[in-house]
Design an enzyme around this catalytic site. Structure first.
Site: not given
Ligand code: BG6
Length: 483
Positions: A51, A148, A178, A182, A240
């Protein structure tokens, strides 16, 4: 060992929400690292869209500032940064209005690989998808990347899927989790399906139970408003942890192919038994000074969990009778994520009862210090009788793979490159996300109906007492949470 870096085809990547936190922390620094790694061709174009009214140079200055914060100093080469920034453009755009779309159309080349990253609130997905279509910016192969939270329950996830499906095919939609990007998470598939060693034992006959732990030391400070509407179940388990469970429990896919892998994961989610209140422990942290989760969430009446532990069963032939224990929480003792596959006792022991037998265990460490540890029994060295001792066959990827093991791409780097390559294997399909919500919805509805309050646990501990009991009742125990 030299890893192969295969440059991707020239592409145009539009990042909506380009001035936001995710773009600053992950997406743009990640793209720079891939550029440095030789994977992004000079002809690629990165177009920030948001924006704010900024010139190209003002946006480039923001990227430089983000790199100063989020890129390792050893990788900040001024000449390379200048080259990278030459690929960058910016368009001020109104997601729900008409301003900026003509300028965007002029920048996005129709004959390129095109990717549109929706790093914005899900409420804007529909407006963006519709305008990309209406202004004929996206070609028929364009990729849409979404983050997400993908919905907060089955109904909202279905609605989002419907919104995207109105303009794009499922093969064009990349839903990011994500954790799937990993390194060690992908290694789970390599360990299971590239070795003959484990697969014959990978079932209820030989596996006593599986523990999946994602422990964090951070609280929710700063994100309290979002988190309080979500909680550990929606924020971490529905995506996750369930994805990790799927990779551990799924049947071998016929090929490492996006739909073959995702079909098998979907079957696991659909086979999950419903949970009862006996299978669930929820907690909220409180620190030594009495400051607690509810203070961070700025909601004194909050019943949202910052910790959850679950006992789940996958109701199929392979896993009947093997529980999967899942736990995740904020402000715990250490930041560590791991999966432990705990094997059963040998059917008959030839040694005396007091020889010190312990179970075999395969521990897959996701972070930190990615690696694997297989715990084996050997004879305790020295004279005297036959005493057994458990020893680790411990492998850290950093040690085993040298420099490259220590310099692994971040999850976002890998996933964005997969988008450009058009590989959906590590992205969640619409039906998977919906099936995951279909499983979690009744669990959440259960505690919402009873207005159940999470238990308190000390910040810096391993979680609520009852979580320990969840396993003790089954004559099992959690692994210690430590780095
Ligand atoms: C995110 C969550 O998807 O993953 C967060 O919304 C969390 O709350 C994070 O802290 C953890 O990711 P990572 O890669 O640091 O383990």
């Amino acid at each position: 060992m030299v890893s192969r870096v295969i440059p991707v085809d020239p592409f145009d990547l539009v990042i909506f929400g380009a001035t936001g936190d995710l773009a600053r922390r992950k997406i743009l620094p990640g793209l720079y690292r891939r550029f440095l790694g030789g994977q992004i061709p000079d002809e690629a174009c990165l177009i920030g869209a948001a924006r704010a009214s900024l010139s190209d140079d003002q946006f480039r200055a923001q990227i430089e500032a983000a790199m100063a914060e989020f890129v390792d100093p050893a990788k900040r080469d001024p000449a390379q940064i200048a080259r990278f920034l030459r690929c960058v453009r910016y368009v001020a755009i109104d997601a729900t209005g008409e301003e900026g779309w003509a300028q965007l159309k002029a920048l996005v080349r129709p004959d390129r690989v095109q990717a549109f990253y929706f790093s914005v609130a899900p409420t804007l997905f529909g407006a963006l998808a519709e305008r990309l279509h209406k202004h004929e910016i996206a070609n028929s192969e364009a990729r849409i990347v979404v983050e997400k939270p993908f919905g907060r329950d089955l109904a909202s996830a279905r609605a989002l899927n419907g919104t995207l499906a109105a303009h794009f095919d499922e093969r064009q939609i990349y839903r990011i989790d994500h954790y799937l990007g990993k390194e060690t998470v992908q290694n789970l598939m390599a360990v299971r399906f590239a070795n003959i060693l484990f697969e014959p034992l990978w079932n209820a006959q030989f596996v006593d139970h599986v523990q999946i732990t994602v422990a964090e030391t951070v609280g929710v400070g700063g994100r309290g408003a979002y988190y309080d509407k979500s909680g550990a179940m929606r924020d971490m388990v529905q995506n996750h942890l369930m994805q990790l469970l799927c990779l551990i429990a799924m049947e071998p896919p016929y090929h490492f192919d996006p739909d073959a892998v995702r079909d098998e994961k979907l079957k696991v989610i659909r086979a999950l038994d419903p949970l009862t209140s006996e299978d669930i422990v929820r907690g909220q942290y409180v620190d030594a000074r009495g400051k607690s989760y509810v203070d961070d969430a700025e909601n004194p009446a909050s019943r949202t969990e910052s910790y959850i532990a679950l006992r789940c069963h996958v109701a199929n032939w392979r896993w009947k009778g093997t529980p999967f224990y899942l736990r995740t929480g904020k402000k715990l003792r250490a930041r560590t994520s791991e999966i432990a596959v705990v094997f059963k006792e040998p059917p008959h022991s030839i040694f005396d009862d007091d020889t010190g037998w312990r179970e075999n265990m395969l521990v897959i460490r996701l972070q930190p210090n990615e690696g694997m540890n297989l715990k084996m029994m050997i004879k305790e060295p020295g004279p005297g009788g036959m005493r057994l001792v458990q020893v680790p066959l411990d492998m850290s990827f950093a040690d085993a793979l040298g420099e490259e093991g220590a310099d692994m791409p971040d999850a976002y780097e890998r996933l964005i490159m997969d988008v450009i390559r058009g590989n959906q294997t590590l992205f969640m399909r619409g039906d998977e996300v919906e099936a995951a919500w279909a499983w979690t919805d009744p669990i959440i509805a259960g505690w919402e109906a009873t207005k159940a309050r999470p238990q308190r646990y000390d910040a810096g501990s391993s979680g609520p007492e009852d979580a320990l009991m969840l396993m003790h009742r089954d004559a099992r125990r959690w692994r210690e949470i430590r780095e």
